[in-house]
Write a protein that holds these residues in place. Structure first.
Motif, PDB file in Angstrom:
ATOM      1  N   GLY A 102       0.799  -1.228   0.000  1.00  0.00           N
ATOM      2  CA  GLY A 102       0.000   0.000   0.000  1.00  0.00           C
ATOM      3  C   GLY A 102       0.823   1.266   0.000  1.00  0.00           C
ATOM      4  O   GLY A 102       0.542   2.212  -0.736  1.00  0.00           O
ATOM      5  N   ARG A 103       1.873   1.320   0.807  1.00  0.00           N
ATOM      6  CA  ARG A 103       2.708   2.520   0.880  1.00  0.00           C
ATOM      7  C   ARG A 103       3.419   2.763  -0.447  1.00  0.00           C
ATOM      8  O   ARG A 103       3.442   3.876  -0.963  1.00  0.00           O
ATOM      9  N   SER A 104       3.987   1.717  -1.012  1.00  0.00           N
ATOM     10  CA  SER A 104       4.699   1.891  -2.280  1.00  0.00           C
ATOM     11  C   SER A 104       3.730   2.182  -3.417  1.00  0.00           C
ATOM     12  O   SER A 104       4.109   2.776  -4.424  1.00  0.00           O
ATOM     13  N   MET A 105       2.473   1.805  -3.251  1.00  0.00           N
ATOM     14  CA  MET A 105       1.454   2.105  -4.246  1.00  0.00           C
ATOM     15  C   MET A 105       1.299   3.625  -4.387  1.00  0.00           C
ATOM     16  O   MET A 105       1.261   4.151  -5.497  1.00  0.00           O
ATOM     17  N   GLY A 106       1.252   4.326  -3.291  1.00  0.00           N
ATOM     18  CA  GLY A 106       1.172   5.786  -3.314  1.00  0.00           C
ATOM     19  C   GLY A 106       2.430   6.422  -3.868  1.00  0.00           C
ATOM     20  O   GLY A 106       2.370   7.413  -4.598  1.00  0.00           O
ATOM     21  N   GLU A 107       3.577   5.878  -3.508  1.00  0.00           N
ATOM     22  CA  GLU A 107       4.846   6.422  -4.011  1.00  0.00           C
ATOM     23  C   GLU A 107       4.955   6.244  -5.518  1.00  0.00           C
ATOM     24  O   GLU A 107       5.422   7.143  -6.222  1.00  0.00           O
ATOM     25  N   ARG A 108       4.521   5.087  -6.021  1.00  0.00           N
ATOM     26  CA  ARG A 108       4.550   4.866  -7.477  1.00  0.00           C
ATOM     27  C   ARG A 108       3.630   5.840  -8.194  1.00  0.00           C
ATOM     28  O   ARG A 108       3.962   6.365  -9.240  1.00  0.00           O
ATOM     29  N   GLU A 109       2.472   6.076  -7.616  1.00  0.00           N
ATOM     30  CA  GLU A 109       1.529   7.020  -8.222  1.00  0.00           C
ATOM     31  C   GLU A 109       2.127   8.435  -8.235  1.00  0.00           C
ATOM     32  O   GLU A 109       1.990   9.163  -9.214  1.00  0.00           O
ATOM     33  N   MET A 110       2.814   8.798  -7.161  1.00  0.00           N
ATOM     34  CA  MET A 110       3.435  10.126  -7.087  1.00  0.00           C
ATOM     35  C   MET A 110       4.540  10.252  -8.129  1.00  0.00           C
ATOM     36  O   MET A 110       4.645  11.283  -8.815  1.00  0.00           O
ATOM     37  N   ARG A 111       5.379   9.227  -8.276  1.00  0.00           N
ATOM     38  CA  ARG A 111       6.445   9.266  -9.295  1.00  0.00           C
ATOM     39  C   ARG A 111       5.856   9.358 -10.697  1.00  0.00           C
ATOM     40  O   ARG A 111       6.364  10.082 -11.543  1.00  0.00           O
ATOM     41  N   ARG A 112       4.763   8.633 -10.933  1.00  0.00           N
ATOM     42  CA  ARG A 112       4.131   8.659 -12.251  1.00  0.00           C
ATOM     43  C   ARG A 112       3.578  10.057 -12.548  1.00  0.00           C
ATOM     44  O   ARG A 112       3.724  10.569 -13.652  1.00  0.00           O
ATOM     45  N   MET A 113       2.987  10.701 -11.553  1.00  0.00           N
ATOM     46  CA  MET A 113       2.449  12.048 -11.744  1.00  0.00           C
ATOM     47  C   MET A 113       3.572  13.059 -11.968  1.00  0.00           C
ATOM     48  O   MET A 113       3.449  13.956 -12.794  1.00  0.00           O
ATOM     49  N   GLN A 114       4.693  12.923 -11.223  1.00  0.00           N
ATOM     50  CA  GLN A 114       5.827  13.827 -11.420  1.00  0.00           C
ATOM     51  C   GLN A 114       6.430  13.654 -12.809  1.00  0.00           C
ATOM     52  O   GLN A 114       6.769  14.635 -13.467  1.00  0.00           O
ATOM     53  N   LYS A 115       6.549  12.407 -13.254  1.00  0.00           N
ATOM     54  CA  LYS A 115       7.074  12.144 -14.601  1.00  0.00           C
ATOM     55  C   LYS A 115       6.164  12.751 -15.653  1.00  0.00           C
ATOM     56  O   LYS A 115       6.627  13.365 -16.621  1.00  0.00           O
ATOM     57  N   SER A 116       4.870  12.615 -15.458  1.00  0.00           N
ATOM     58  CA  SER A 116       3.904  13.182 -16.392  1.00  0.00           C
ATOM     59  C   SER A 116       4.023  14.715 -16.423  1.00  0.00           C
ATOM     60  O   SER A 116       3.990  15.325 -17.489  1.00  0.00           O
ATOM     61  N   GLN A 117       4.195  15.323 -15.251  1.00  0.00           N
ATOM     62  CA  GLN A 117       4.355  16.781 -15.176  1.00  0.00           C
ATOM     63  C   GLN A 117       5.638  17.227 -15.866  1.00  0.00           C
ATOM     64  O   GLN A 117       5.651  18.216 -16.603  1.00  0.00           O
ATOM     65  N   GLU A 118       6.729  16.497 -15.644  1.00  0.00           N
ATOM     66  CA  GLU A 118       7.997  16.833 -16.293  1.00  0.00           C
ATOM     67  C   GLU A 118       7.888  16.699 -17.812  1.00  0.00           C
ATOM     68  O   GLU A 118       8.403  17.542 -18.551  1.00  0.00           O
ATOM     69  N   ASP A 119       7.233  15.640 -18.270  1.00  0.00           N
ATOM     70  CA  ASP A 119       7.039  15.455 -19.709  1.00  0.00           C
ATOM     71  C   ASP A 119       6.216  16.599 -20.309  1.00  0.00           C
ATOM     72  O   ASP A 119       6.524  17.097 -21.389  1.00  0.00           O
ATOM     73  N   MET A 120       5.169  17.004 -19.590  1.00  0.00           N
ATOM     74  CA  MET A 120       4.345  18.104 -20.088  1.00  0.00           C
ATOM     75  C   MET A 120       5.142  19.405 -20.132  1.00  0.00           C
ATOM     76  O   MET A 120       5.075  20.146 -21.110  1.00  0.00           O
TER      77      MET A 120
END
Length: 139
Positions: A75-93
């Protein structure tokens, strides 16, 4: 009516409506949680194919236990993965916006600084510098 009974809404007590509504929304919540966990399993790059298959079988065969165990274990790493995915998406944008915007005021400033450096080192004359500067500012 041939002796048959008719169930009217008035025969369904308010508390029963509340319980039915609660169970209905809990059922929807359960499916949302199930899809969220299955999505996380497939998006996780740390799990190999066998790990993903194992978690999927566990979640599908024993859904309640599988979901709860997955949330406890990962569960904890689930949130961290989601946060990394959102940061990557923001950087790409942001990179796409910078690339699409093209030459900005900082790009012009860099070009002017390079031209000034060329003039200072004697690689171009003052006339060439002025013409190049006018081109840069006109663009």
């Amino acid at each position: 009516m041939n002796g048959s009974t008719v169930n009217l809404a008035a025969d369904y007590p308010l508390l029963q409506v509340f319980w039915t509504t609660m169970w209905f929304f809990l059922w929807i919540l359960w499916f949302m949680l199930l899809f969220r966990v299955i999505g996380d399993i497939f998006r996780d790059d740390d799990l190999n194919g066998w790990g993903k298959a194992g978690w999927c079988v566990f979640v599908v065969i024993l859904p309640f236990l599988g979901i709860f165990v997955y949330l406890i274990a990962r569960g904890r790493s689930m949130g961290e993965r989601e946060m990394r995915r959102m940061q990557k998406s923001q950087e790409d944008m942001n990179a796409y916006i910078r690339e699409t915007a093209g030459t900005s005021s900082t790009g012009k400033a860099d070009e002017l600084a390079k031209l000034a450096d060329l003039k200072t080192h004697g690689h171009i004359t003052a006339e060439e510098f002025e013409r190049a500067k006018a081109k840069v500012l006109a663009a």
